[in-house]
Design a protein around this motif. Sequence first.
Motif, PDB file in Angstrom:
ATOM      1  N   LYS A 178       0.684  -0.862   0.219  1.00 11.07           N
ATOM      2  CA  LYS A 178      -0.379  -0.182   0.315  1.00 11.07           C
ATOM      3  C   LYS A 178       0.784   1.699   0.113  1.00 11.07           C
ATOM      4  O   LYS A 178       0.530   2.337  -0.560  1.00 11.07           O
ATOM      5  CB  LYS A 178      -0.654  -0.071   1.463  1.00 11.07           C
ATOM      6  CG  LYS A 178      -2.142  -1.212   1.392  1.00 11.07           C
ATOM      7  CD  LYS A 178      -2.658  -1.063   2.388  1.00 11.07           C
ATOM      8  CE  LYS A 178      -2.457  -1.742   3.708  1.00 11.07           C
ATOM      9  NZ  LYS A 178      -1.965  -2.379   3.827  1.00 11.07           N
ATOM     10  N   SER A 187      -1.144  -1.314   8.104  1.00 13.90           N
ATOM     11  CA  SER A 187      -2.235  -2.690   8.665  1.00 13.90           C
ATOM     12  C   SER A 187      -1.547  -2.252  10.517  1.00 13.90           C
ATOM     13  O   SER A 187      -2.089  -1.852  11.145  1.00 13.90           O
ATOM     14  CB  SER A 187      -1.610  -3.648   8.182  1.00 13.90           C
ATOM     15  OG  SER A 187      -0.415  -3.710   8.392  1.00 13.90           O
ATOM     16  N   GLY A 192      11.691   1.122  -1.360  1.00 16.68           N
ATOM     17  CA  GLY A 192      11.992  -0.400  -0.284  1.00 16.68           C
ATOM     18  C   GLY A 192      11.560  -0.768   1.005  1.00 16.68           C
ATOM     19  O   GLY A 192      10.032  -1.191   1.187  1.00 16.68           O
TER      20      GLY A 192
END
Length: 231
Positions: free
Chosen positions: A45, A88, A59
């Motif tokens: 995301k 998350s 990265g």
Amino acid sequence: MGLRLPLRRSTSFTPDHPALMELPGPTALKMEANVLVMGADNVGKSALTVRFLTRRFIGEYGDMEFIYSHNLTVDGREILLHIWDVPSSQEQAEDSSSEEKRIQWADSFVLVYSICDRASFNILPLKIQVIKAAKGGQSQEKVPIVIVGNKRDLHHQRVVSSEEGRLLALSLDCGFYEVSAADAYHGALMVFHGLAKLIPDTKLALKKGTGFRGIVKTMSAVFARKRTDSL
Ligand SMILES: Nc1nc2c(ncn2[C@@H]2O[C@H](COP(=O)(O)OP(=O)(O)OP(=O)(O)O)[C@@H](O)[C@H]2O)c(=O)[nH]1
């Protein structure tokens, strides 16, 4: 644990794709829309969002939470997108009411899965159902959603086929893109450009309060209850 509001960052943008070379004329409409980037952990995301905003792939992205503001010109409409990328780890630490409030904040949605992670694909129908229930209500207006299969460069680890992604998007009336945030910028550009095209003018109306003050206000509303709880 203390709660923090997402930081807001602005970026400038010069389209270089031929389809995006349409410069706004003197009568071009200036509008705003809120975009929520959702999906399972580790699907890319942040990589997708940062690729769109900066053209770069760095990265590792850490757990910082931002709302980015970014101008995009689509079909002669100059749109200021406010893009909220929620890590998350942050989502897991919250209760479901925070996600509901973020969904209410958003006008449009990017749902990301990894083509190498079946579980990240399988959770999408439920997420989209929740979004549609919250946003659609009784209205017949289509909710602007694009589904994005990321990590296309890892084809040897692929477990979700392109056809499955396309069919899911078709069945749920969403846009669909397969991209590699690691490999190229244009895929990320097409995702946000395609999403912006799905947002009707009625949703892009010049909304008072979607500027920085508005966002801070909205974010405060999102977290006010939790902050009160934690006192
Ligand atoms: N090979 C490859 N790796 C990618 C791609 N996009 C992201 N990654 C990697 O996948 C990992 C997760 O990327 P993030 O952008 O942090 O994923 P996220 O969904 O924001 O992760 P959360 O913080 O868990 O929400 C990182 O190591 C990235 O470098 C891609 O297109 N190809």
